[in-house]
Motif scaffolding. Structure first.
Motif, PDB file in Angstrom:
ATOM      1  N   LEU A   1      33.335  30.122  35.295  1.00 20.12           N
ATOM      2  CA  LEU A   1      31.927  29.768  35.439  1.00 20.12           C
ATOM      3  C   LEU A   1      31.076  30.493  34.411  1.00 20.12           C
ATOM      4  O   LEU A   1      30.167  29.911  33.818  1.00 20.12           O
ATOM      5  N   ARG A   2      31.372  31.750  34.177  1.00 23.50           N
ATOM      6  CA  ARG A   2      30.644  32.535  33.182  1.00 23.50           C
ATOM      7  C   ARG A   2      30.828  31.949  31.783  1.00 23.50           C
ATOM      8  O   ARG A   2      29.873  31.833  31.012  1.00 23.50           O
TER       9      ARG A   2
ATOM     10  N   VAL B   1      24.517  32.393  39.047  1.00 16.28           N
ATOM     11  CA  VAL B   1      25.479  32.221  40.144  1.00 16.28           C
ATOM     12  C   VAL B   1      26.736  33.043  39.887  1.00 16.28           C
ATOM     13  O   VAL B   1      27.272  33.687  40.805  1.00 16.28           O
ATOM     14  N   SER B   2      27.214  33.058  38.648  1.00 14.24           N
ATOM     15  CA  SER B   2      28.433  33.821  38.359  1.00 14.24           C
ATOM     16  C   SER B   2      28.200  35.321  38.522  1.00 14.24           C
ATOM     17  O   SER B   2      29.087  36.039  38.994  1.00 14.24           O
TER      18      SER B   2
ATOM     19  N   GLY C   1      24.006  28.652  36.061  1.00 13.38           N
ATOM     20  CA  GLY C   1      25.419  29.007  36.204  1.00 13.38           C
ATOM     21  C   GLY C   1      25.667  30.482  35.959  1.00 13.38           C
ATOM     22  O   GLY C   1      26.476  31.109  36.635  1.00 13.38           O
TER      23      GLY C   1
ATOM     24  N   SER D   1      28.941  28.673  31.527  1.00 12.50           N
ATOM     25  CA  SER D   1      27.506  28.944  31.443  1.00 12.50           C
ATOM     26  C   SER D   1      27.109  29.343  30.030  1.00 12.50           C
ATOM     27  O   SER D   1      26.079  28.882  29.518  1.00 12.50           O
TER      28      SER D   1
ATOM     29  N   ALA E   1      20.870  24.508  33.130  1.00 14.72           N
ATOM     30  CA  ALA E   1      22.122  24.555  33.893  1.00 14.72           C
ATOM     31  C   ALA E   1      22.953  25.769  33.497  1.00 14.72           C
ATOM     32  O   ALA E   1      23.604  26.397  34.346  1.00 14.72           O
ATOM     33  N   GLY E   2      22.932  26.123  32.216  1.00 20.30           N
ATOM     34  CA  GLY E   2      23.646  27.318  31.758  1.00 20.30           C
ATOM     35  C   GLY E   2      23.062  28.584  32.348  1.00 20.30           C
ATOM     36  O   GLY E   2      23.789  29.482  32.772  1.00 20.30           O
TER      37      GLY E   2
END
Length: 92
Positions: free
Chosen positions: A33-34, A75-76, A72, A37, A68-69
């Protein structure tokens, strides 16, 4: 006769192996995810600049990719902290 201590320790080892696999999968997901992102942020930023707009104004699709990046990445970071701090509590 079967020794109940041996059976419970075998069950404990199986649970430890299972929780270790779960933790490794979670760490791998956070890393993926990272990475995703970072790619989204770079593509969104470069695309917005190439089109002549700011990446934070919703004028192009690249602005949404940039957002979105950023989402993300947040979140990560949250998942990484949760997995690191709650690793012992999560396994119980």
């Amino acid at each position: 006769m079967d020794d109940p201590v041996e059976e419970s320790s075998a069950d404990g080892l199986a649970e430890d192996a299972q929780s270790t696999k779960r933790r490794e999968r979670s760490k791998k997901f956070v890393l993926q995810l990272r990475t995703l992102s970072l790619i989204l942020v770079v593509v969104g930023f470069v695309g917005a600049i190439a089109e002549g707009s700011a990446p934070i104004t919703p004028e192009t699709a690249f602005s949404y990719v940039f957002a979105a990046g950023i989402a993300g990445a947040l979140v990560s970071v949250y998942l990484g902290i949760f997995l690191h701090d709650g690793a012992d509590e999560f396994d119980r």
